[in-house]
Design an enzyme around this catalytic site. Structure first.
Site, mmCIF file in Angstrom:
data_model
loop_
_atom_site.group_PDB
_atom_site.id
_atom_site.type_symbol
_atom_site.label_atom_id
_atom_site.label_comp_id
_atom_site.label_asym_id
_atom_site.label_seq_id
_atom_site.Cartn_x
_atom_site.Cartn_y
_atom_site.Cartn_z
ATOM 1 N N ASP A 40 0.833 -1.209 0.000
ATOM 2 C CA ASP A 40 0.000 0.000 0.000
ATOM 3 C C ASP A 40 0.863 1.253 0.000
ATOM 4 O O ASP A 40 2.041 1.199 0.331
ATOM 5 C CB ASP A 40 -0.840 0.048 1.286
ATOM 6 C CG ASP A 40 -2.052 -0.855 1.186
ATOM 7 O OD1 ASP A 40 -2.317 -1.369 0.095
ATOM 8 O OD2 ASP A 40 -2.727 -1.034 2.214
ATOM 9 N N LYS A 63 -3.653 3.416 -2.756
ATOM 10 C CA LYS A 63 -4.936 4.117 -2.926
ATOM 11 C C LYS A 63 -4.740 5.496 -2.334
ATOM 12 O O LYS A 63 -4.158 5.645 -1.280
ATOM 13 C CB LYS A 63 -6.030 3.439 -2.107
ATOM 14 C CG LYS A 63 -6.520 2.128 -2.651
ATOM 15 C CD LYS A 63 -7.858 1.785 -1.995
ATOM 16 C CE LYS A 63 -8.560 0.632 -2.644
ATOM 17 N NZ LYS A 63 -7.923 -0.637 -2.556
ATOM 18 N N MET A 177 -8.928 8.669 8.887
ATOM 19 C CA MET A 177 -9.389 9.196 7.586
ATOM 20 C C MET A 177 -10.351 10.367 7.756
ATOM 21 O O MET A 177 -11.293 10.511 6.984
ATOM 22 C CB MET A 177 -10.125 8.091 6.788
ATOM 23 C CG MET A 177 -9.243 6.955 6.381
ATOM 24 S SD MET A 177 -10.137 5.701 5.465
ATOM 25 C CE MET A 177 -10.907 4.781 6.767
HETATM 26 N N1 SAH Z 1 -4.828 0.011 8.494
HETATM 27 C C1 SAH Z 1 -4.378 1.312 8.911
HETATM 28 C C2 SAH Z 1 -5.424 2.383 8.673
HETATM 29 C C3 SAH Z 1 -5.805 2.570 7.220
HETATM 30 S S1 SAH Z 1 -6.929 3.886 7.004
HETATM 31 C C4 SAH Z 1 -3.945 1.261 10.378
HETATM 32 O O1 SAH Z 1 -4.206 0.280 11.053
HETATM 33 O O2 SAH Z 1 -3.350 2.238 10.832
HETATM 34 C C5 SAH Z 1 -5.827 5.215 6.659
HETATM 35 C C6 SAH Z 1 -5.881 6.245 7.778
HETATM 36 O O3 SAH Z 1 -5.087 5.800 8.876
HETATM 37 C C7 SAH Z 1 -5.309 7.586 7.413
HETATM 38 O O4 SAH Z 1 -6.254 8.394 6.740
HETATM 39 C C8 SAH Z 1 -4.977 8.151 8.787
HETATM 40 O O5 SAH Z 1 -6.129 8.634 9.439
HETATM 41 C C9 SAH Z 1 -4.512 6.896 9.519
HETATM 42 N N2 SAH Z 1 -3.045 6.768 9.476
HETATM 43 C C10 SAH Z 1 -2.326 5.785 8.930
HETATM 44 N N3 SAH Z 1 -1.005 5.966 9.131
HETATM 45 C C11 SAH Z 1 -0.884 7.110 9.830
HETATM 46 C C12 SAH Z 1 0.203 7.866 10.326
HETATM 47 N N4 SAH Z 1 1.473 7.468 10.172
HETATM 48 N N5 SAH Z 1 -0.060 9.027 10.975
HETATM 49 C C13 SAH Z 1 -1.317 9.453 11.164
HETATM 50 N N6 SAH Z 1 -2.389 8.789 10.716
HETATM 51 C C14 SAH Z 1 -2.193 7.630 10.050
#
Ligand code: SAH
Length: 282
Positions: A40, A63, A177
């Protein structure tokens, strides 16, 4: 005679939120053996260069809805199946944890339909990474006894009844998100009389060298963060626990306001899809 299919195996693994050291040893072991890695956008480039063996094919299936660019889930499912049915070890690497706000269910159903064996390896989800690196203990004693992982990428995701409940609860609220809809989140909570001792934190690019933490009172939000555009990815934490940040912040990041994860400029599979078309035509 029954024909025995030489199927491979698919490892659905979380890469953690950014800092490459937060990946699990189990996932690293698989990356060192993998034939194919489907990754991803929110997976650190450093993880790919450091841990994936040099013979593996890396396929980027990112994405990025903000830019209207993405690889369709159908294409991702097809790629996973295509490679696994060739007997390969496929690692499907996702940012954070594999099961939190991801399309893992589609992928699991596809694997089951094709009788492909799989393993699921957890990862550090963004809320846990952001909380740790921002010094915000999510269920600190006497502050909060529970955490809710939420999203508000569009207004219909949360009902009016549920907003009331979210404004009332002492649970820590974490929104994924939702940095682009933050003005709506705050407005809804204020309309439902959220107590004024709760604070809000936006953790931008958590656990990366470019992490930034923005804190605001909910009542003062209009004058502080309203309308601000945060760099992707950003996470929102709301609750009394946010007040602990000031005292326990420990992570020093680079003050540059740069993107840690490369923004997508074109569909990541354009090259791949063109290759397929070229093969079919030749
Ligand atoms: N599977 C991922 C989440 C995917 S949805 C998890 O478990 O973290 C994607 C969202 O995750 C982003 O829009 C943001 O809100 C959050 N996100 C992912 N990585 C991040 C990071 N390093 N810092 C802040 N928010 C993050």
């Amino acid at each position: 005679m029954n024909k025995i299919k030489n199927t491979g195996k698919v490892i659905l693994a979380g890469a953690g939120p950014g800092d490459p050291d937060l990946i699990t040893i189990k996932t690293v072991n698989y990356l060192q053996q993998a034939d194919v890695v489907l990754t991803d956008r929110l997976v650190s480039e450093e993880i790919l260069t450091r841990y994936v063996n040099k013979y593996a094919e890396i396929i980027r299936v990112g994405k990025q809805c903000r830019r209207g660019i993405s690889t369709s889930q159908k294409t991702i499912n097809e790629l996973i199946v295509e490679h696994a049915l060739q007997g390969k070890l496929v690692v499907r690497l996702k940012g954070g944890d594999v099961s939190i706000f991801s399309n893992i269910l589609d992928e699991l159903q596809t694997l089951q339909e094709h009788n492909i064996s799989f393993e699921i390896i957890p990862g550090v989800t963004a809320s846990l990474g952001a909380a740790a690196y921002a010094g915000i203990p999510l269920t600190a004693r006497e502050y909060s006894t529970a955490v809710r992982l939420l999203t508000l990428y569009k207004s219909t995701v949360v009902s009016d009844e549920y907003w009331k409940e979210l404004a009332k609860t002492d649970d820590t609220l974490v929104f994924y998100m939702s940095s682009e809809t933050l003005d709506d989140v705050v407005e809804k909570l204020m309309q439902n009389n959220i107590p004024s001792d709760k604070l809000l934190a936006v953790v931008e690019q958590a656990t990366t060298p470019f992490q930034q933490v923005y804190i605001s009172d909910l009542c003062d939000y209009q004058n502080t963060l309203k309308g601000k555009i945060f760099l992707s990815p950003s996470l929102v934490i709301i609750g009394k626990v946010v007040s602990l940040h000031e005292k326990f912040t420990w992570f020093t990041s680079n003050k540059n306001h740069e993107h840690y994860f490369k923004p997508l400029t074109k569909s990541p599979l354009v090259d791949h899809e063109q290759k397929i078309v070229a093969t079919v035509l030749s």
